[in-house]
Design an enzyme around this catalytic site. Sequence first.
Site, short mmCIF file in Angstrom:
data_model
loop_
_atom_site.label_atom_id
_atom_site.label_comp_id
_atom_site.label_asym_id
_atom_site.label_seq_id
_atom_site.Cartn_x
_atom_site.Cartn_y
_atom_site.Cartn_z
CG HIS A 168 10.70 -4.03 7.46
ND1 HIS A 168 9.34 -3.84 7.76
CD2 HIS A 168 11.26 -5.07 7.92
CE1 HIS A 168 9.19 -4.94 8.56
NE2 HIS A 168 10.24 -5.46 8.70
CG ASP B 127 4.29 -4.64 2.10
OD1 ASP B 127 5.21 -4.91 2.36
OD2 ASP B 127 3.35 -5.38 1.44
P1 GDP Z 1 7.00 -2.19 6.16
O1 GDP Z 1 7.25 -3.92 5.88
O2 GDP Z 1 5.69 -1.95 6.83
O3 GDP Z 1 8.28 -1.68 6.55
O4 GDP Z 1 6.74 -1.45 4.69
P2 GDP Z 1 7.49 -1.63 3.17
O5 GDP Z 1 8.90 -1.08 3.52
O6 GDP Z 1 7.47 -2.92 2.73
O7 GDP Z 1 6.75 -0.90 2.31
C1 GDP Z 1 6.37 0.58 2.43
C2 GDP Z 1 6.80 1.18 1.29
O8 GDP Z 1 6.26 2.51 1.27
C3 GDP Z 1 8.41 1.49 1.11
O9 GDP Z 1 8.76 1.46 -0.22
C4 GDP Z 1 8.60 2.85 1.93
O10 GDP Z 1 9.74 3.27 1.42
C5 GDP Z 1 7.41 3.52 1.39
N1 GDP Z 1 6.95 4.73 2.41
C6 GDP Z 1 6.92 4.63 3.76
N2 GDP Z 1 6.19 5.47 4.29
C7 GDP Z 1 6.18 6.49 3.02
C8 GDP Z 1 5.20 7.54 2.91
O11 GDP Z 1 4.89 8.17 3.76
N3 GDP Z 1 5.14 8.15 1.56
C9 GDP Z 1 5.45 7.40 0.28
N4 GDP Z 1 5.29 7.87 -0.69
N5 GDP Z 1 6.20 6.33 0.60
C10 GDP Z 1 6.41 5.72 2.04
#
Ligand code: GDP
Length: 424
Positions: free
Chosen positions: A40, A12
């Site tokens: 994701h 995440d």
């Molecule tokens: P992944 O599994 O590594 O792709 O991560 P996830 O998608 O599970 O979790 C990352 C969360 O953080 C998601 O809800 C994204 O939309 C959000 N996100 C990613 N980058 C940023 C950021 O720079 N700022 C904010 N506020 N949210 C972010």
Amino acid sequence: MVRAIVGANWGDEGKGKITDMLAKESDIIVRFQGGSNAGHTIINNYGKFALHLLPSGVFYDHTTSIIGNGVALNIPYLIDEINSVVERGVPKPRILVSDRAQVLMPYHVLFDTYEEARLAGKSFGSTKSGIAPFYSDKYAKIGIQVSELFDDEVIKEKIGRVCETKNVLLEHLYHKPLLDPEELLETCRQYRDMVAPYVCDVSAYLHQAIKEGKTILLEGQLGSLKDTDHGIYPMVTSSSTLAAYGAIGAGIPPYEIKDIITVVKAYSSAVGAGAFVSEIFGGEADELRRRGGDGGEFGATTGRPRRMGWFDAVATRYGCRIQGATEVAFTVLDVLGYLKEIPVCVGYEIDGEVTKDFPSTVKLGKAKPVFTTLPGWNCDIRGIKTYEELPKNCQNYIEFVEKEIGVRISMVSNGPGRDDIIMR
Ligand code: GDP
């Protein structure tokens, strides 16, 4: 040119967002491990998506999305996911599935569920997507390869062997209905027809693509600390989450992976059980959870509230080292804008001694966090486009983290959208 995008933490970290962004200038995006057990979240011009099995590069019409041999392939899930993005206006993606990928069967999900129930309070916090039983079968050599679906005789024999051992467990350990070989054969035939349009010798395809100078992204799922070997075993996932495994799970030479973009989150979050040294609780955790990510820190697959903590420099330095990070994308930094002061875990105290080295699991269980506090910037940094425009305290936080982890932070993500990125 092959680049890996992997996580340094517990998952995440925002790998999906970084992949979606970098896919714009890439030709091929490959998932190389894991299955539909983690999600994701991607926000782009088509809307907001939670992808589980498809690579996060499916949103462009110039990219090819690949499910590599290392993935736990849930065929109906994949088909549903393809349909669900197309229904929302995304151009029909070009998808290839490795003929050597193995098939996640309905009984893997059943066994995952039964075992979690049997372990009750001592469970590993599985998402019950069948991942652990799937990889167990793969290494026990009773897994089913995609290529095998196309040979009825091979499948019949394999199913016979599967039923022999599984039915003993179902009857005597779990006291559940037995598997029916005829029904499984029918399932395999259906799966064969569903996957047929996508099947490809992926390794050969990628070999050719590398020769032609194509840009390839390997998209990791979860993060270093969930790696089966190098993570917090046994509270880990059942496949390797490391960039090195990208070579195996995609079928390319390891030396072709030139760049390992390791995604690091500006604070910590984790799902499932296991040691989490910088964890915070109560109102402090609730507030960070509520403000975190994009609309709160809740699991994309399970909806479970994530466990929250301050940035852990010990775990992250280790997480970057074990990935072989060549650069770091530092994400969700905007979320910390509400804080006047920001604690950072810079050491672990174990049996009265302070260390900066991430220990193996037994010692990790005894570790207590050593925090230092940095001044916050106490304002909203969303929308800022250049590093120089960031508040001084925010730059200090980034540079402090960079020094602690020993890897260059080349990108800072200050919002969930595709364009919320500061290149450094
Ligand atoms: P992944 O599994 O590594 O792709 O991560 P996830 O998608 O599970 O979790 C990352 C969360 O953080 C998601 O809800 C994204 O939309 C959000 N996100 C990613 N980058 C940023 C950021 O720079 N700022 C904010 N506020 N949210 C972010």
